[in-house]
Enzyme design. Structure first.
Site, PDB file in Angstrom:
ATOM      1  N   GLY A 156       7.631  -6.532  -5.418  1.00 48.10           N
ATOM      2  CA  GLY A 156       6.594  -6.051  -6.337  1.00 48.10           C
ATOM      3  C   GLY A 156       7.299  -5.227  -7.409  1.00 48.10           C
ATOM      4  O   GLY A 156       8.479  -5.430  -7.677  1.00 48.10           O
ATOM      5  N   ILE A 158       8.408  -2.085  -7.474  1.00 47.06           N
ATOM      6  CA  ILE A 158       9.592  -1.323  -7.051  1.00 47.06           C
ATOM      7  C   ILE A 158      10.699  -2.274  -6.615  1.00 47.06           C
ATOM      8  O   ILE A 158      11.870  -2.100  -6.984  1.00 47.06           O
ATOM      9  CB  ILE A 158       9.230  -0.296  -5.947  1.00 47.06           C
ATOM     10  CG1 ILE A 158       8.202   0.700  -6.486  1.00 47.06           C
ATOM     11  CG2 ILE A 158      10.482   0.437  -5.445  1.00 47.06           C
ATOM     12  CD1 ILE A 158       7.609   1.663  -5.463  1.00 47.06           C
ATOM     13  N   ARG A 178       4.785 -12.316   0.602  1.00 49.67           N
ATOM     14  CA  ARG A 178       3.738 -13.201   1.137  1.00 49.67           C
ATOM     15  C   ARG A 178       3.504 -14.351   0.152  1.00 49.67           C
ATOM     16  O   ARG A 178       3.306 -15.487   0.528  1.00 49.67           O
ATOM     17  CB  ARG A 178       2.454 -12.416   1.351  1.00 49.67           C
ATOM     18  CG  ARG A 178       2.518 -11.657   2.660  1.00 49.67           C
ATOM     19  CD  ARG A 178       1.202 -11.614   3.333  1.00 49.67           C
ATOM     20  NE  ARG A 178       0.329 -10.709   2.587  1.00 49.67           N
ATOM     21  CZ  ARG A 178      -0.918 -10.467   2.930  1.00 49.67           C
ATOM     22  NH1 ARG A 178      -1.441 -11.055   3.972  1.00 49.67           N
ATOM     23  NH2 ARG A 178      -1.648  -9.631   2.236  1.00 49.67           N
ATOM     24  N   THR A 237      12.443   2.826   1.942  1.00 50.02           N
ATOM     25  CA  THR A 237      11.810   3.828   1.071  1.00 50.02           C
ATOM     26  C   THR A 237      10.326   3.501   0.924  1.00 50.02           C
ATOM     27  O   THR A 237       9.681   3.994   0.003  1.00 50.02           O
ATOM     28  CB  THR A 237      12.466   3.841  -0.334  1.00 50.02           C
ATOM     29  OG1 THR A 237      12.419   2.508  -0.869  1.00 50.02           O
ATOM     30  CG2 THR A 237      13.893   4.337  -0.303  1.00 50.02           C
ATOM     31  N   SER A 238       9.793   2.645   1.827  1.00 53.93           N
ATOM     32  CA  SER A 238       8.383   2.234   1.668  1.00 53.93           C
ATOM     33  C   SER A 238       7.482   3.131   2.532  1.00 53.93           C
ATOM     34  O   SER A 238       7.113   4.222   2.078  1.00 53.93           O
ATOM     35  CB  SER A 238       8.224   0.753   2.005  1.00 53.93           C
ATOM     36  OG  SER A 238       8.550   0.486   3.359  1.00 53.93           O
ATOM     37  N   GLU A 268       5.929  10.424  10.651  1.00 53.19           N
ATOM     38  CA  GLU A 268       6.307  11.440   9.683  1.00 53.19           C
ATOM     39  C   GLU A 268       5.454  12.700   9.794  1.00 53.19           C
ATOM     40  O   GLU A 268       4.228  12.563   9.892  1.00 53.19           O
ATOM     41  CB  GLU A 268       6.115  10.810   8.297  1.00 53.19           C
ATOM     42  CG  GLU A 268       6.993  11.354   7.246  1.00 53.19           C
ATOM     43  CD  GLU A 268       6.943  10.476   5.994  1.00 53.19           C
ATOM     44  OE1 GLU A 268       7.342   9.304   6.065  1.00 53.19           O
ATOM     45  OE2 GLU A 268       6.491  10.998   4.975  1.00 53.19           O
ATOM     46  N   HIS A 286      11.292  12.007   2.592  1.00 54.36           N
ATOM     47  CA  HIS A 286      10.265  11.298   1.788  1.00 54.36           C
ATOM     48  C   HIS A 286      10.279  11.777   0.332  1.00 54.36           C
ATOM     49  O   HIS A 286       9.329  12.411  -0.136  1.00 54.36           O
ATOM     50  CB  HIS A 286       8.862  11.481   2.409  1.00 54.36           C
ATOM     51  CG  HIS A 286       7.855  10.502   1.894  1.00 54.36           C
ATOM     52  ND1 HIS A 286       6.782  10.054   2.621  1.00 54.36           N
ATOM     53  CD2 HIS A 286       7.755   9.853   0.692  1.00 54.36           C
ATOM     54  CE1 HIS A 286       6.061   9.209   1.905  1.00 54.36           C
ATOM     55  NE2 HIS A 286       6.643   9.064   0.719  1.00 54.36           N
ATOM     56  N   GLY A 288      11.162   9.564  -2.335  1.00 56.08           N
ATOM     57  CA  GLY A 288      11.300   8.383  -3.207  1.00 56.08           C
ATOM     58  C   GLY A 288      10.834   8.655  -4.631  1.00 56.08           C
ATOM     59  O   GLY A 288      11.502   8.304  -5.602  1.00 56.08           O
TER      60      GLY A 288
END
Ligand code: DGY
Length: 331
Positions: A156, A158, A178, A237-238, A268, A286, A288
């Site tokens: 996508g 990123i 997908r 990093t997702s 998390e 976290h 990113g």
């Protein structure tokens, strides 16, 4: 006396807070730690608008006590913490902040690729500890990034920004989505569409860029990790739950893969016990989208979405247009 009340659950840049305070009665969390659940439930009760953070669970229980709520302007691109279906049924608009954090997140994914393969964190540690005593040809070797194969799961915004950066390192880029993207776009990003299995088997670096959904939870588990090369690295990093963290810990411990660079965690901010003992993983908190420039852009965008929603307009980054019908804005 301002009639419209908003809740902001995380401290935002001062000028943005100030401009919102000119229009609305603002209740804001000024601590750099999330509200606890009771405080959140109590604070949302009389609010018309919410700027939410990834640490807030915006679920049915919360929506049931927020009878006046019209808009949830989420501060972030991923909004898996929000029950969007439940919000939609109540006619509550939900928006996010896409695009503005693309570069920052791609930079961090690339920073992790370089840092884990060249052992930057471990190298810094031994140097500080006075353990750098000799230079020697075979000491403290990493693995090269240039010319290697990068597998991007989720091409996508990123993922594409990561693919662009890979060009600078002459990498071969594989991707799995997908839905396959246009061939012209594949050419532009120099990315080759392959099955998930092929991507895992052929990549030297596997970087995750999918949203967290019921389909992507534990997308990477023991079975998928076992397909990766023993010399390969996993970069996440997702969202943490995309990876089965216990399975990853086992794979790292048993050196079934070479290493991992993680910015997000399954539970998390808790880490799977044992993770911090490994030297073949880099663990970040976290961050990113954590650059000053990006956080200002995210706050500006969240504020614009909030204002539009409170004015009865369509927020520019609305994610649940069906809510407009439920709210009676569209017949
Ligand atoms: C995002 O925008 O999704 C970041 O991870 C912060 O939640």
């Amino acid at each position: 006396m301002k009639d419209t009340r908003i809740l902001i659950t995380g401290r935002l840049p001062e000028d943005i807070m100030a401009s919102l305070a000119e229009k609305y009665a603002v209740d804001a969390n000024m601590e750099d730690r999330p509200f606890d659940r009771q405080k959140l439930l109590q604070s949302i009760r009389d609010k018309d608008g919410l700027i939410s953070m990834i640490t807030d669970s915006v679920d049915e229980e919360l929506l049931n006590v927020s009878a006046r709520l019209k808009i949830i302007a989420h501060f972030g691109v991923g909004y898996n913490n929000i029950d969007v279906k439940a919000a939609t049924l109540r006619g509550i608009l939900v928006s996010n902040t896409p695009g503005v954090l693309t570069d920052a997140t791609a930079e961090l994914a690339f920073a992790l690729i370089l840092a884990i393969s060249r052992r930057l964190v471990a190298g810094d540690r031994i140097t500080r500890e006075g353990r750098f005593q000799y230079w020697a040809p075979m000491l403290f070797l990493g693995r090269e990034v240039t010319g290697k194969t990068l597998g991007i799961i989720g091409l996508g915004k990123i993922g594409k920004a990561v693919a662009m950066r890979a060009k600078g390192f002459a990498m071969r880029v594989l991707y799995h989505n997908r839905n396959r993207i246009d061939i012209s776009e594949e050419k532009a990003f120099n990315a080759e569409y392959v099955s998930l299995k092929t991507l895992l088997m052929e990549s030297d670096f596997v970087s995750l860029h999918v949203p967290l959904t019921e389909h992507t939870k534990h997308l990477i588990g023991a079975d998928k990790l076992s397909l990766m090369k023993p010399t390969a690295y996993l970069i996440n990093t997702s969202r943490g739950p995309v990876v089965d963290e216990q399975a990853l810990l086992n794979a790292l411990r048993e050196r079934k893969i070479e290493g991992a660079g993680l910015d997000v965690y399954e539970h998390e901010p808790a880490l799977t016990p044992g993770l911090t003992e490994l030297d073949n993983v880099i663990l970040l908190p976290h961050v990113g989208s954590g650059t000053l420039e990006t956080r200002v852009r995210m706050a500006t965008m969240a504020a614009e979405n909030l204002i539009a929603g409170l004015n009865g307009e369509v927020p520019p980054n609305l994610v649940n247009p069906e809510a407009l019908t439920h709210r009676g804005l569209i017949k």
